[in-house]
Motif scaffolding. Structure first.
Motif, short mmCIF file in Angstrom:
data_model
loop_
_atom_site.label_atom_id
_atom_site.label_comp_id
_atom_site.label_asym_id
_atom_site.label_seq_id
_atom_site.Cartn_x
_atom_site.Cartn_y
_atom_site.Cartn_z
N GLY A 81 -19.41 -2.36 -6.92
CA GLY A 81 -19.00 -0.99 -7.21
C GLY A 81 -18.96 -0.18 -5.93
N THR A 82 -19.74 0.88 -5.86
CA THR A 82 -19.71 1.74 -4.68
C THR A 82 -20.76 1.32 -3.65
OG1 THR A 82 -21.22 3.31 -5.67
CG2 THR A 82 -18.87 3.69 -6.04
N ASP B 34 -9.00 11.56 2.46
CA ASP B 34 -8.80 10.85 1.21
C ASP B 34 -9.73 9.65 1.21
OD1 ASP B 34 -7.96 9.80 -1.13
OD2 ASP B 34 -5.99 9.15 -0.41
N LYS B 35 -10.84 9.79 0.49
CA LYS B 35 -11.83 8.71 0.52
C LYS B 35 -11.53 7.71 -0.58
CE LYS B 35 -15.40 11.79 2.21
NZ LYS B 35 -16.79 12.22 2.08
N LEU B 36 -11.89 6.42 -0.30
CA LEU B 36 -11.73 5.40 -1.33
C LEU B 36 -12.58 5.76 -2.54
CD1 LEU B 36 -11.74 2.16 0.83
CD2 LEU B 36 -9.87 3.01 -0.57
N ILE B 37 -13.73 6.36 -2.28
CA ILE B 37 -14.57 6.84 -3.37
C ILE B 37 -14.70 8.35 -3.24
CG2 ILE B 37 -16.89 6.81 -4.34
CD1 ILE B 37 -16.98 3.90 -3.15
N GLY B 38 -14.35 9.06 -4.28
CA GLY B 38 -14.49 10.51 -4.23
C GLY B 38 -13.16 11.22 -4.07
N TYR C 286 -4.74 7.66 6.15
CA TYR C 286 -3.51 8.43 6.35
C TYR C 286 -3.80 9.80 6.95
CZ TYR C 286 -1.50 4.86 3.35
OH TYR C 286 -1.10 3.67 2.83
N ASP D 255 -9.29 -5.37 5.13
CA ASP D 255 -8.30 -5.20 6.19
C ASP D 255 -8.91 -4.49 7.39
OD1 ASP D 255 -6.21 -6.44 5.06
OD2 ASP D 255 -4.86 -4.71 5.05
N THR E 23 -10.04 -4.92 -2.42
CA THR E 23 -9.42 -3.71 -1.86
C THR E 23 -8.45 -3.09 -2.86
OG1 THR E 23 -9.56 -4.69 0.31
CG2 THR E 23 -8.08 -2.83 0.07
N MET F 46 -10.14 -2.00 -6.17
CA MET F 46 -10.92 -0.78 -5.97
C MET F 46 -10.09 0.47 -6.19
SD MET F 46 -13.94 0.16 -4.51
CE MET F 46 -14.36 1.79 -5.06
N THR F 47 -8.84 0.44 -5.70
CA THR F 47 -7.99 1.62 -5.82
C THR F 47 -7.38 1.74 -7.22
OG1 THR F 47 -6.21 0.33 -4.86
CG2 THR F 47 -7.39 1.77 -3.37
N PHE G 127 -1.57 2.31 8.24
CA PHE G 127 -1.08 1.21 7.43
C PHE G 127 -2.03 0.02 7.34
CE2 PHE G 127 2.68 3.59 8.77
CZ PHE G 127 3.07 4.01 7.50
N THR G 128 -3.04 -0.05 8.20
CA THR G 128 -4.03 -1.10 8.03
C THR G 128 -5.32 -0.53 7.45
OG1 THR G 128 -3.13 -2.26 9.93
CG2 THR G 128 -5.28 -2.96 9.16
N ASN G 129 -5.75 0.60 8.03
CA ASN G 129 -7.05 1.15 7.64
C ASN G 129 -6.96 2.12 6.48
OD1 ASN G 129 -7.71 -0.28 9.86
ND2 ASN G 129 -8.44 1.44 11.07
N GLN G 130 -5.76 2.45 6.06
CA GLN G 130 -5.53 3.39 4.96
C GLN G 130 -6.09 4.78 5.25
OE1 GLN G 130 -6.07 1.65 0.92
NE2 GLN G 130 -7.16 0.07 2.03
N GLN H 247 -15.89 6.64 3.89
CA GLN H 247 -15.05 6.43 2.70
C GLN H 247 -15.83 6.67 1.41
OE1 GLN H 247 -11.81 5.83 2.47
NE2 GLN H 247 -11.48 5.81 4.67
N GLY H 248 -17.10 7.03 1.53
CA GLY H 248 -17.87 7.38 0.35
C GLY H 248 -18.69 6.26 -0.25
N PHE H 249 -18.80 5.12 0.45
CA PHE H 249 -19.61 4.02 -0.09
C PHE H 249 -21.08 4.23 0.27
CE2 PHE H 249 -15.43 2.11 0.25
CZ PHE H 249 -15.33 1.40 -0.93
N ARG I 17 0.83 -1.20 0.00
CA ARG I 17 0.00 0.00 0.00
C ARG I 17 0.87 1.25 0.00
NH1 ARG I 17 -3.60 -1.93 4.11
NH2 ARG I 17 -4.80 -3.12 2.62
#
Lengths: 439, 319
Positions: free
Chosen positions: A218-219, B68-72, B288, A394, A106, A109-110, B283-286, A432-434, A84
């Motif tokens: 997806g989301t 910093d979102k995984l989406i957006g 940052y 994770d 995971t 997705m990125t 480092f686990t949950n991302q 996280q926007g989901f 990562r």
């Protein structure tokens, strides 16, 4: 002496940062020097499979134009943070990386995994057991090639079962009754160990009980650790733990090794990769162990689950995605390579051709001459294919570890603890926007 | 934050020595030589300090203001991360652990270190060098190795302490239980850092002029009187220094719980100390950005603790 301030509790951190920096530089240099040449290209592979170099040698022999640099940066949870960090930093990631099935959504997705269908991976679709292929792909996109799997079974001490006149349990009810009887007969012996640190093990119990805690599209995701099937599993283990008939220590740790070898634990609910591990961990108990199918929730059923196993994926940082894809596909599909992986490196195969080969699996002295792999091959055929993961597994596994710990330490019932994990995961996913629906 | 303090102290020291020098002969030197030259010599340090310290620190502060979102993707959120830290139960649980650790461990360690330093300094000890090295050796062992070592000693199965207890049919102490873990961590740190602090204090004791002892001896002071009335007051600044370092080190506790986490992940959880929590978040949950905010919040707490302690001891010193 201000310099002591830096050295005090952060010596290790500084060393780590320095090491990262140095390897980052090296990797960057390595990448740029090979990208323009026509000669042999070099790809970097991260894998934690013991003795994987043997398989790499086979590959290099048959592909003289591809050189492979193999690195073992750690197993599973140790590798992912490094991957990562490298992906986030934009350099330092390998071309090919070993990932567990649960991690694929995971990293996919990125957007950091190469779609292998453009390199012809779709031709392999029917060659792999279906759940493994399903978890390696999303729609038309193929994010990884399955390498090994962990169809589940039960390793048990035949001598202990004989000594206390117990039948090998075929249902979880029977397992529970015998666990209580066994611990009563000898308070030093436990039927099994419930490892509160092992979210993956617990998830495999859910998998077998047909709980489907996660879906992801997806989301849209759902996290449901409070459904009926999950509660059934939670209450079952809660009862066993409260009765004192099962041990609750972390697995894959020294104390656990000791208890497996000295007869404290009568069974290990585990997966197809375990027989080899156990022979190493508990070598002094050789000949006393046997393998049986998983106990069932309903008598007469034949439902199994998977725990562990992994894949090889190609990262988008690769300068040579074509060669990297070739590596991931060849090493996990070529007949010689696949045979080596299963027979010499003891990875449990995902290739149907290997699983169905009459020569697969031999009698093992550690298990009293039993053909261990045959039992797991039957299990492999009964793994439910519809299980899914979230794109932040994770995080969830981390929360599960925290919450299972709370349950085992008596801070909450296991059902309450799982509800808390669900709540935490839901707010995390939303942040996280989901879009989250806990159906 | 601990680095901030270090620079403060360093600046103070520079100021002191400069004013001392100037009063002798420095007043008529040109500015360039008085101020410019030292900075020229400091340049290599300052450059590296800037690149590897100030810049990353500034960058962390910067990213702590974003999400910093995984989406957006990345969005500016202002102090939202900090508000979340203040409301984060897991963070405060970690803070509680390290404060408890601090309150118990630091006094024990400093008193032990002071006692050993006084004994060594009294000169009545044979094999002084051997003892000095003996106490210091734990500090030379990397804390990762030390934690692994103690993890073995504490083990419920094959740990020697448990085996001795079972040999005498005594109930085996559970060092790694939820209640036993804090004392166990305190023990590791005390074992590791007492020798280091002892050396610092011993060095300070060495600097005391012999005449004072002779005078005290003439006045009929015994070992105890000399220690209480002469040695301890004179090395008070060194004691303050070791306490400050220890406060900072305690609040930033990471290595020991991180290693023991792998042995008892359900007792030491991923948020057992704030530093461990920040590590997990990144480092686990991302997370940052949130991790950066947690780190700065921890920094603020370290600053407050150190500042309050300095305030407290300065007042004492002046009176």
């Amino acid at each position: 002496m201000p310099h002591h301030l830096f050295s005090k509790y952060s010596k290790a951190a500084m060393t780590l940062a320095l090491a990262c920096l140095l390897t980052g530089f090296l990797a960057a240099c390595g990448g740029s020097s090979t990208s323009s040449s026509n000669g042999p290209v070099t790809i970097t592979v991260w894998s934690w499979v013991p003795n994987f170099q043997q398989a790499v040698d086979l590959f290099e022999k048959s592909h003289p134009n591809i050189k492979v640099k193999l690195d073992n940066v750690g197993q599973g949870g140790t590798e992912y943070p490094k991957l990562r960090t490298a992906l986030k930093a934009g350099s330092g990631a390998p071309d090919v990386v070993q990932l567990e099935y649960s991690e694929l959504p995971t990293f996919a997705m990125t957007g950091k995994l190469v779609d292998l269908s453009q390199y012809g991976a779709d031709a392999y679709k029917n060659d792999y057991i279906s759940w493994a292929w399903a978890q390696s792909t999303q729609g038309d996109k193929i994010y990884a090639i399955p390498q090994d799997s962990g169809p589940m079974g039960m390793l048990y001490r035949e001598d202990i079962f004989k000594k206390y006149n117990l039948a090998v349990p075929t249902t979880w009810d029977q397992f529970q009754q015998e666990a209580i009887a066994l611990h009563k007969a000898d308070p030093k012996v436990y039927m099994t160990n419930f490892a509160p640190n092992d979210a993956a093990a617990f998830t495999s119990y859910l998998w077998q009980a047909k709980a489907r805690p996660y879906t992801s599209n997806g989301t849209n995701v759902s996290v449901n650790l409070s459904n009926e099937a999950t509660q059934k599993v939670a209450n079952y283990w809660d009862d066993l733990i409260n009765s004192g008939a099962v041990q609750t220590i972390p697995d894959f740790a020294n104390d656990w090794n000791t208890e497996l070898s000295n007869g404290t634990l009568a069974t290990w609910i585990t997966a197809a990769w375990a027989p080899t591990d156990l022979a190493g961990i508990a070598s002094s108990s050789s000949g006393k162990w046997r393998v049986a199918p998983l106990p069932q929730w309903n008598a007469g059923d034949n439902v199994s689950a998977n725990w562990g196993g992994s894949t090889d994926a190609v990262t988008t940082q690769s300068q040579h995605p074509k060669e990297a894809a070739e590596f991931a596909m060849w090493i996990n599909h070529d007949k010689t390579a696949a045979n080596m992986l299963s027979n010499q490196l003891f990875l449990y195969p995902t290739l149907k051709s290997v699983l169905n080969d009459p020569s697969f699996g031999t009698s093992v002295p550690f298990y009293g001459g039993q053909n261990v792999n045959k039992i797991f091959a039957q299990s492999s055929a009964h793994v439910d294919t519809s299980f899914q993961w979230t794109p932040f597994q994770d995080y969830i596994n981390n929360q599960l570890t925290v919450q299972l710990g709370n349950a085992v330490n008596g801070k909450a019932s296991m059902a309450q603890a799982l509800q808390q994990a669900q709540n935490d995961a839901t707010s995390y996913a939303k942040a996280q926007g989901f879009t989250v629906s806990n159906k | 934050m601990k680095q901030q303090l270090a620079t403060d102290r360093a600046t103070l020291a520079i100021k002191d020595s400069r004013s001392a020098r100037r009063s002798v002969k420095g007043d008529n030197l040109p500015w360039r030589r008085r101020v410019g030259l030292p900075y020229l010599f400091l340049a290599p340090f300052l450059l590296i300090f800037l690149i590897f310290f100030i810049l990353p620190l500034g960058y962390s502060l910067w990213i702590s203001l974003f999400a910093d979102k995984l989406i957006g993707g990345t969005v500016f959120v202002g102090i939202a991360n900090y508000i979340q830290v203040v409301q984060d139960g897991e963070f405060w649980q970690g803070v509680l652990h390290v404060v408890l650790f601090l309150v118990i461990q630091v006094p024990i360690m400093i008193i032990l270190a002071l006692f050993f330093a006084l004994v060594l300094d009294s000169g009545s000890t044979y094999l002084k060098g051997l003892f000095r090295i003996g106490f210091f050796i734990p500090y030379a062992i990397p804390s990762v190795i030390a934690a692994l070592l103690w993890g073995y000693l504490y083990s419920n199965h094959f740990g020697p302490l448990v085996q001795i207890a079972s040999f005498f049919n005594l109930p085996a102490p559970n060092f790694l239980s939820p209640t036993g873990i804090l004392p166990s961590l305190i023990n590791i740190s005390t074992w590791q850092w007492t020798g280091y602090n002892m050396i610092v204090l011993y060095a300070a004791l060495h600097a005391i002029p012999q005449e004072l002892y002779e005078a005290a001896h003439l006045d009929g002071a015994n070992w105890w009187h000399t220690a209480i009335a002469i040695k301890i007051p004179i090395i008070a600044p060194a004691i303050v220094l070791t306490v400050i370092f220890s406060i900072i080190g305690s609040l930033q506790l990471f290595n020991e719980p991180q290693i023991l986490y792998t042995i008892v992940p359900n007792v030491i959880q991923d948020h057992y100390t704030p530093n461990l929590y920040a590590y997990t978040l990144a480092f686990t949950n991302q997370q940052y950005n949130y991790s950066a905010a947690v780190s700065f919040a921890l920094g603020a707490i370290v600053f407050v603790f150190s500042y309050v302690f300095m305030l407290f001891t300065n007042k004492d010193g002046e009176n």
